[in-house]
Design an enzyme around this catalytic site. Sequence first.
Site, PDB file in Angstrom:
ATOM      1  N   HIS A  34       0.810  -1.074  -0.028  1.00  0.00           N
ATOM      2  CA  HIS A  34      -0.049   0.030  -0.037  1.00  0.00           C
ATOM      3  C   HIS A  34       0.743   1.186   0.023  1.00  0.00           C
ATOM      4  CE1 HIS A  34      -3.548   2.477   1.219  1.00  0.00           C
ATOM      5  NE2 HIS A  34      -2.762   3.232   1.787  1.00  0.00           N
ATOM      6  N   GLU A  35       1.734   1.210   0.855  1.00  0.00           N
ATOM      7  CA  GLU A  35       2.615   2.503   0.820  1.00  0.00           C
ATOM      8  C   GLU A  35       3.671   2.539  -0.319  1.00  0.00           C
ATOM      9  OE1 GLU A  35       1.986   4.670   2.943  1.00  0.00           O
ATOM     10  OE2 GLU A  35       0.512   3.505   4.463  1.00  0.00           O
ATOM     11  N   HIS A  38       1.968   4.632  -2.981  1.00  0.00           N
ATOM     12  CA  HIS A  38       2.179   5.955  -2.876  1.00  0.00           C
ATOM     13  C   HIS A  38       3.749   6.441  -2.948  1.00  0.00           C
ATOM     14  CE1 HIS A  38      -1.774   6.507  -0.810  1.00  0.00           C
ATOM     15  NE2 HIS A  38      -1.336   5.797   0.296  1.00  0.00           N
TER      16      HIS A  38
END
Length: 383
Positions: A34-35, A38
Site C-alpha cells: 500500500h505504502e 504512494h
Amino acid sequence: MTEFFLHSFNTLSHGLIGYIIPFLFVLTIVVFFHELGHFLVARWCGVRVLTFSLGFGPELAGFNDRHGTRWKISAIPLGGYVKFFGDDSEASTPSTEALASMSAEEQAGSFHHKKVGPRAAIVAAGPIANFILAIVIFTCLFTFFGKPSTTARVDKIEANSAAAKAGFQVGDIVTAIDGKTIGSFSDMQRVVGVHAGVQLNFTIKRGDSTLQLKGTPEQREVKDPFGNAHRLGVLGITRATSPGDVVTERVDPATAMWLGVKETWFVVDRTLAYIGGVFTGREAADQVGGPIRIAQISGQVATIGFTALVHLAAVLSISIGLLNLFPVPLLDGGHLLFYAVEAVRGRPLSNRAQEMGFRIGLGLVLMLMVFATYNDILHLAAS
C-alpha cells in the site's frame, strides 16, 4: 463480570502469542505494498519522500537511501505511512509555515505544491496497489496450483429446506444461477451464500433433461472449521465428495489473471454488499473485526499452510484498499474527496475546513477501531 473479563484476557493473551507471527507476516505484506504505491507514484511525480515507515511510533530500525528517504520499522505494527516533503504529519496534512517559506526549488519537490492531478494520483496509488497485489497473488495461486473444483451435484437434500421447497432432487446438477454459468459446487455456494432471502433462478441438469427451478436461500449461522460463525444463505444441499470428484484444472497465465481479477471483484462486491446490509439493517455489525480478529484468523489460516496464508493476505489487501477509498477525512478517500472539491472549485478548501475534516475523520476512525476491538473481545470470549 470479573470472571468474564479474566476469561477474555486469558483467551486474548494466549491467542495473540500463538497468532502474532502470521499476523505480522500478512499485515506487513499488505501495508508495505500500500505504502509502496504512494511512494513510487510520488517519486514518478517528482515529490521528495522523507519517510517510508512500516508501523507507527518510535523507530526500531532504519536506513537512508541515496535520495534521502528514511526507510524504517516502527514500534507499533498496525499500519504504516509515507511522509512527503511539506507534510506536517503522517496523515499528509500540510505545514502552512513550511510551505510559505519554501524556495522555488523546494516547491518543485513539495507534495502540496503539485497540481491536483498528481496529488490525487499519489493518494489513489496506495489502494490501487492493494488491488494489484491481490490480483497478482490470486494469479500466481491459479497459475501454480490450478483451480480445484467439484461438480455442483446434489447428493443430499435437507427436509423442509429451501432446496426441498424448490423441487430439487438427488442427482441434479446445477449448471447456472440467474443465467450465470456455475462451474463447481463452490461457485454455487458463493452465489447462494450472498443471496439470503433473495429468489434465484436455477438451471439444472436432471438426467438428459434441463429444468428451471426457483429457490430462495435461507439465512443461517454457519461455522467454519475453526468455529468462527458466519451468516450465509443456505439451500440445504449437501455434496458428498468421493475420490476423484475433486478436479484441479490447470490454467494458463492469461486465464489465471482473469480469474484473479474476478476473485478480487468478488471480494469487493461481497464487502460492499455487507456494508450496505449493515446500514439497511439486513446485516449485523458484529462481523466487523479489527487487529485482534485479523491476528486470530491469521493464526488459524496458518495452520492450513503457507498457501492459505498468502490467500488471506490477498483478501486483506482488498479490504484495506477498499476501506482506504471511503470518503472519510484522514483516509485516502478523504484526501481524494478534498481534491475533487478543489478541482470543481478551482481552489482548495480553507485550512480551517481541512483541519475540521481531519478531526472529524480521526474521530470516526477511532470510533470504528474501538467498536471493532469490542467485537473482537466479545468474539474471543464466546469462543
